[in-house]
Design a protein around this motif. Structure first.
Motif, PDB file in Angstrom:
ATOM      1  N   THR A  98       0.303  13.156  -5.067  1.00 32.60           N
ATOM      2  CA  THR A  98       0.314  11.739  -5.410  1.00 32.60           C
ATOM      3  C   THR A  98       0.085  10.892  -4.182  1.00 32.60           C
ATOM      4  N   SER A  99      -0.555   9.748  -4.419  1.00 34.59           N
ATOM      5  CA  SER A  99      -0.783   8.776  -3.354  1.00 34.59           C
ATOM      6  C   SER A  99      -0.233   7.444  -3.819  1.00 34.59           C
ATOM      7  N   ASN A 100       0.565   6.788  -2.984  1.00 31.39           N
ATOM      8  CA  ASN A 100       1.159   5.507  -3.340  1.00 31.39           C
ATOM      9  C   ASN A 100       1.193   4.657  -2.088  1.00 31.39           C
ATOM     10  N   ASN A 101       0.664   3.440  -2.176  1.00 28.73           N
ATOM     11  CA  ASN A 101       0.645   2.608  -0.972  1.00 28.73           C
ATOM     12  C   ASN A 101       1.996   1.976  -0.665  1.00 28.73           C
ATOM     13  N   VAL A 153       7.468   1.135  -8.475  1.00 32.31           N
ATOM     14  CA  VAL A 153       7.303   2.496  -8.969  1.00 32.31           C
ATOM     15  C   VAL A 153       7.308   2.537 -10.485  1.00 32.31           C
ATOM     16  N   GLN A 186      -1.663   5.196 -12.667  1.00 32.60           N
ATOM     17  CA  GLN A 186      -2.033   6.552 -12.296  1.00 32.60           C
ATOM     18  C   GLN A 186      -3.459   6.843 -12.757  1.00 32.60           C
ATOM     19  N   GLU A 222      -1.475   5.767  -8.180  1.00 31.55           N
ATOM     20  CA  GLU A 222      -1.004   7.116  -7.903  1.00 31.55           C
ATOM     21  C   GLU A 222      -2.091   8.118  -8.306  1.00 31.55           C
ATOM     22  N   GLN A 261       3.920   1.890 -11.926  1.00 34.75           N
ATOM     23  CA  GLN A 261       2.865   2.538 -11.159  1.00 34.75           C
ATOM     24  C   GLN A 261       1.706   2.956 -12.050  1.00 34.75           C
ATOM     25  N   LEU A 275      -3.182  11.815  -9.287  1.00 36.49           N
ATOM     26  CA  LEU A 275      -2.726  13.100  -9.802  1.00 36.49           C
ATOM     27  C   LEU A 275      -3.897  14.074  -9.708  1.00 36.49           C
ATOM     28  N   CYS A 303      -7.581   5.829  -4.342  1.00 34.24           N
ATOM     29  CA  CYS A 303      -6.418   5.484  -5.161  1.00 34.24           C
ATOM     30  C   CYS A 303      -5.348   4.775  -4.336  1.00 34.24           C
ATOM     31  N   ALA A 304      -5.091   5.285  -3.139  1.00 35.31           N
ATOM     32  CA  ALA A 304      -4.089   4.662  -2.273  1.00 35.31           C
ATOM     33  C   ALA A 304      -4.478   3.226  -1.953  1.00 35.31           C
ATOM     34  N   GLU A 360      -8.134  10.517  -3.282  1.00 33.89           N
ATOM     35  CA  GLU A 360      -6.781  10.120  -2.881  1.00 33.89           C
ATOM     36  C   GLU A 360      -6.813   8.860  -2.020  1.00 33.89           C
TER      37      GLU A 360
END
Length: 534
Positions: free
Chosen positions: A24-27, A32, A37, A67, A35, A69, A61-62, A58
């Protein structure tokens, strides 16, 4: 340049122990609980191409606060693993799943996970975007947007980059590879196409070595498996797929690796992500990118000015160059040069042969023409200063446009020559070898008369006077500091040759040196000193 850099990034294959681990990528700036995806279900995460796709996905997405997957298989044909990935995604995805990016695996019996992907997307009410290779026309995903590389156009585009008409093409007999190879052959009917595998390609290439000088691979793994064979046999190589090993070959090994056509993975993935987020109804074919060594090095500014002058080889692949292998290149302008060369291995006796010069970026082509024949020295300049030039080069002989001989020289270091002893050597000189190890180290004086017409007379020391030797052939040339001589003692004897570098001619004294190579590969330096007689 950003697209190219994506190809050479070092990427991590998986984030956990399993190839199906959902990385997963989350800035970190988005809540959350809300979020968004996007899932990617793709294939063969063990190879660079899919690792690059994963890296771009990735990163994108970030950047969008999404996120990522990620579900990648262990091979190109693992449709069963993709069905498992669908089950895992169904359990792991949250309510914020916006869509699926899908690159279908087709197993050896033709099975895919298309139906499972379509069913999950319908259940969740999310779009599916297909990338890389299209699904079948009867697939439940056939109407989904598709982003991929036009295989037919790719084959045609690479055909435009290959100069030869008779080419050996190798591909895996799947849909894209076959389509690219057939498109290439349509533009170059002299092409022979071989459908092969990574395990079989070496044998297939060996079977064609004698008939072809130009080899094209529509799969990177195929090319990677035979690079050393093709380098050692001096073939021209082109590949579809960009691997780090190919870039290393361009940078280190030689210019025999002529070019790489790569899929624009960055654009493909970025457009797929946008299509998911915008629920787009249409896809797009992405044009391939063609790379040469120019794309991986810093261009040398004002090369056409810096290269003017006389240059002589000093090193081959980091080792001192024996004197009998040396070439002198003199660039008189950005469009014209002349070269001098004599060697052990051929009948060539090239004395200041005029050549056309073509400079394109760091590429320097030195081209001579003789009726239907042309000799092309392809050079790539890596570094240049007032004193030295480092370049890689290879040499092709073309007859009626077909390459009939190809020699790879690799990295060569040239030194700039500021002296030219062509006029200073004229006259008669006598002297002897001053080094212990040399075929002429007999302790006796020898005498030569060098004439302005490129001939010389060798004199034997008689009882009362020097006696001219009646040779069938006695020629020499001086280009800069390089002195080359050749002779025959009788009309039917073997031609002999000798090479020296003139260190200096001062005050009636001439000094020579030569780096000689023994049969075991070790070297020694021979020296000679002469005085002017008249």
């Amino acid at each position: 340049m950003k697209k190219m850099i994506q190809w050479v990034l070092a990427v991590t294959l998986v984030c956990g122990a399993s190839i199906f681990t959902a990385c997963t990528s989350n800035n970190g700036d988005n809540p959350v609980q809300a979020q968004r995806q996007i899932a990617i279900i793709a294939k063969n995460g063990t190879v660079e191409y899919w690792q690059q796709i994963r890296s771009v996905f990735e990163s994108e997405c970030a950047g969008k606060g999404v996120e990522a997957l990620c579900y990648f298989t262990s091979s190109d044909f693992a449709s069963d693993e993709q069905r498992q990935a669908v089950s895992r995604l169904s359990a792991e995805a949250g309510s914020g799943l916006k869509g699926i990016i899908y690159a279908p695996c087709v197993s050896e019996n033709g099975e895919t996970a298309d139906a499972e992907v379509a069913a999950l997307a319908q259940k969740l009410g999310i779009p599916v975007v297909v990338i890389d290779n299209a699904v079948a026309t009867d697939s439940p995903l056939a109407s989904c947007p598709f982003f991929g590389t036009d295989s037919k156009a790719s084959g045609e585009a690479l055909a435009d980059k290959v100069m030869a008409e008779n080419v050996a093409v190798f591909a895996i007999g799947n849909g894209p590879g076959k389509e690219r190879a057939e498109a290439f052959k349509a533009k170059k009917p002299g092409t022979v196409v071989c459908y092969t595998t990574k395990d079989q390609v070496a044998a297939d290439v060996k079977a064609t070595l004698d008939g072809y000088n130009d080899f094209v691979f529509f799969n990177g793994e195929l090319a990677d498996a035979v690079l050393s064979l093709l380098r050692d046999t001096h073939k021209n190589v082109y590949s579809f797929d960009v691997y780090q090993s190919f870039i290393d070959e361009m940078m280190v090994a030689n210019s025999y690796f002529k070019g790489i056509m790569g899929q624009d993975t960055e654009t493909m993935v970025l457009k797929a992500v946008e299509a998911v987020l915008n629920r787009a109804a249409k896809g797009e074919m992405i044009a391939p990118i063609y790379y040469t060594i120019n794309d991986f090095v810093t261009p040398i500014p004002d090369l056409s000015e810096k290269i003017i002058g006389k240059w002589m080889v000093s090193e081959l692949e980091g080792q001192p160059c024996p004197t009998n292998w040396k070439t002198v290149l003199t660039f008189v302008s950005p469009t014209q040069a002349y070269g001098s060369l004599s060697d052990f291995f051929s009948q060539s006796w090239n004395v200041k042969v005029l050549a056309d010069v073509k400079i394109d970026g760091n590429n320097v082509g030195v081209i001579t023409h003789d009726e239907a024949n042309s000799n092309v020295l392809d050079c790539f300049v890596l570094e240049i200063s007032d004193k030295e030039m480092l370049m890689s080069s290879d040499w092709n002989v073309y007859v009626d446009g077909k390459s009939v001989q190809h020699e790879v020289y690799g990295k060569e270091r040239y030194e700039r020559i500021n002296k030219d002893y062509q006029q200073d050597i004229l006259g008669t000189w006598e002297g002897k070898v001053t080094s212990a190890e040399d075929e002429h180290s007999d302790g006796k004086l020898h005498r030569w008369e060098y004439k302005a017409d490129g001939t010389y007379v060798y004199y034997n020391e008689g009882d009362a006077e020097w006696v001219a030797q009646d040779d069938a052939l006695a020629e020499y040339f001086v280009d800069g500091t390089l002195l080359c001589t050749r002779w025959k003692n009788t009309a039917d004897s073997e031609e002999m040759r000798e090479w020296w570098e003139i260190e200096s001619i001062e005050g009636g004294v001439m000094k020579w040196k030569a780096l000689r190579q023994r049969e075991d590969g070790s070297t020694y330096t021979a020296t000679f000193q002469m005085t002017r007689v008249k």
